[in-house]
Scaffold this motif. Structure first.
Motif, short mmCIF file in Angstrom:
data_model
loop_
_atom_site.label_atom_id
_atom_site.label_comp_id
_atom_site.label_asym_id
_atom_site.label_seq_id
_atom_site.Cartn_x
_atom_site.Cartn_y
_atom_site.Cartn_z
N ASP A 41 48.09 30.43 13.29
CA ASP A 41 48.87 29.28 12.81
C ASP A 41 50.27 29.26 13.41
OD1 ASP A 41 46.77 28.31 11.27
OD2 ASP A 41 47.54 29.17 9.39
N LEU A 42 50.87 30.44 13.54
CA LEU A 42 52.20 30.51 14.15
C LEU A 42 52.16 30.02 15.59
CD1 LEU A 42 55.17 31.32 14.10
CD2 LEU A 42 54.46 33.65 14.66
N TRP A 43 51.21 30.52 16.36
CA TRP A 43 51.12 30.11 17.76
C TRP A 43 50.63 28.68 17.92
CZ3 TRP A 43 53.57 32.04 21.75
CH2 TRP A 43 54.24 33.25 21.53
N GLU A 44 49.86 28.21 16.98
CA GLU A 44 49.47 26.79 16.99
C GLU A 44 50.72 25.91 16.84
OE1 GLU A 44 46.99 23.65 17.51
OE2 GLU A 44 46.43 25.76 17.69
N ALA A 45 51.66 26.37 16.03
CA ALA A 45 52.88 25.61 15.79
C ALA A 45 53.82 25.62 16.99
CB ALA A 45 53.61 26.16 14.57
N ILE A 46 53.85 26.70 17.74
CA ILE A 46 54.88 26.81 18.79
C ILE A 46 54.38 26.63 20.21
CG2 ILE A 46 56.33 28.27 17.32
CD1 ILE A 46 55.47 30.63 19.14
N HIS A 47 53.09 26.61 20.43
CA HIS A 47 52.62 26.60 21.82
C HIS A 47 52.98 25.34 22.58
CE1 HIS A 47 49.19 24.16 20.42
NE2 HIS A 47 49.00 23.86 21.70
N GLU A 48 53.23 24.24 21.90
CA GLU A 48 53.60 22.99 22.57
C GLU A 48 55.10 22.88 22.85
OE1 GLU A 48 51.91 20.44 23.78
OE2 GLU A 48 49.93 21.13 23.17
N ILE A 49 55.89 23.75 22.27
CA ILE A 49 57.35 23.62 22.37
C ILE A 49 57.85 23.66 23.82
CG2 ILE A 49 59.56 24.70 21.78
CD1 ILE A 49 58.37 25.33 19.03
N PRO A 50 57.45 24.60 24.66
CA PRO A 50 57.99 24.60 26.03
C PRO A 50 57.71 23.28 26.78
CG PRO A 50 56.98 26.71 25.57
CD PRO A 50 56.62 25.79 24.42
N ASP A 51 56.49 22.77 26.66
CA ASP A 51 56.16 21.53 27.33
C ASP A 51 56.97 20.37 26.76
OD1 ASP A 51 54.48 19.93 29.18
OD2 ASP A 51 53.72 19.08 27.31
N LEU A 68 56.92 22.62 13.47
CA LEU A 68 57.54 23.69 12.68
C LEU A 68 57.18 23.55 11.20
CD1 LEU A 68 61.10 23.75 14.32
CD2 LEU A 68 59.02 24.96 15.04
N ASP A 69 57.22 22.34 10.70
CA ASP A 69 56.91 22.10 9.29
C ASP A 69 55.45 22.40 8.96
OD1 ASP A 69 59.51 21.36 8.75
OD2 ASP A 69 59.12 19.20 8.86
N GLU A 70 54.55 22.09 9.88
CA GLU A 70 53.13 22.39 9.63
C GLU A 70 52.93 23.87 9.34
OE1 GLU A 70 50.49 20.98 12.70
OE2 GLU A 70 51.11 18.91 12.39
N TYR A 71 53.58 24.71 10.13
CA TYR A 71 53.48 26.15 9.89
C TYR A 71 54.12 26.50 8.54
CZ TYR A 71 54.07 31.15 10.11
OH TYR A 71 54.03 32.48 9.79
N ASN A 72 55.31 25.97 8.29
CA ASN A 72 56.04 26.32 7.07
C ASN A 72 55.34 25.85 5.80
OD1 ASN A 72 59.13 25.91 8.81
ND2 ASN A 72 58.11 27.81 8.30
N HIS A 73 54.50 24.86 5.88
CA HIS A 73 53.74 24.43 4.70
C HIS A 73 52.63 25.43 4.37
CE1 HIS A 73 55.81 20.74 4.06
NE2 HIS A 73 55.50 20.25 5.24
N TRP A 75 52.83 28.96 5.45
CA TRP A 75 53.33 30.34 5.38
C TRP A 75 54.83 30.35 5.10
CZ3 TRP A 75 49.34 33.58 5.46
CH2 TRP A 75 48.17 33.20 6.12
N PRO A 76 55.29 31.30 4.31
CA PRO A 76 56.72 31.34 3.98
C PRO A 76 57.60 31.96 5.07
CG PRO A 76 55.56 33.10 2.83
CD PRO A 76 54.51 32.29 3.54
N SER A 77 56.98 32.74 5.95
CA SER A 77 57.79 33.48 6.92
C SER A 77 57.04 33.61 8.24
CB SER A 77 58.09 34.86 6.35
OG SER A 77 58.85 35.62 7.25
N PRO A 78 57.74 33.56 9.34
CA PRO A 78 59.14 33.18 9.49
C PRO A 78 59.31 31.68 9.22
CG PRO A 78 58.16 33.43 11.66
CD PRO A 78 57.11 33.84 10.66
#
Length: 93
Positions: A41-51, A68-73, A75-78
């Motif tokens: 879930d963490l990497w699903e949230a961030i893998h698009e950021i560089p592009d 970012l919000d999708e992950y935070n909904h 998991w609490p951390s990070p």
């Protein structure tokens, strides 16, 4: 058509999120308590950021915050959005 990069404060804040996600994931490999689902879930949230940072457009920050919000909904951390917003605030000083 020329592609636009994200503004420098946004680049710095997004890079901070990627940095935290990277070392957090590395540290998680040392513990059995963290689920593979959370890592995914963490990497699903961030893998698009560089592009996204390299094809910045109107509405791109809204897209970034959605990831970012999708992950935070889930998991609490990070807390990715908090990390991003703090880094933006720090760059304004």
């Amino acid at each position: 058509m020329m592609r636009r990069m994200a503004p420098e404060p946004t680049l710095r804040a997004a890079l901070r999120v990627l940095y935290v996600a990277s070392y957090t994931t590395r540290n998680w490999t040392l513990h059995e308590e963290v689920s593979r689902r959370q890592v995914n879930d963490l990497w699903e949230a961030i893998h698009e950021i560089p592009d996204l940072l390299c094809r910045w457009h109107d509405g791109a920050e809204r897209e970034l915050l959605m990831y970012l919000d999708e992950y935070n909904h889930k998991w609490p951390s990070p807390h990715l959005r908090g990390i991003y917003e703090q880094a933006l605030e720090d760059s304004a000083i």
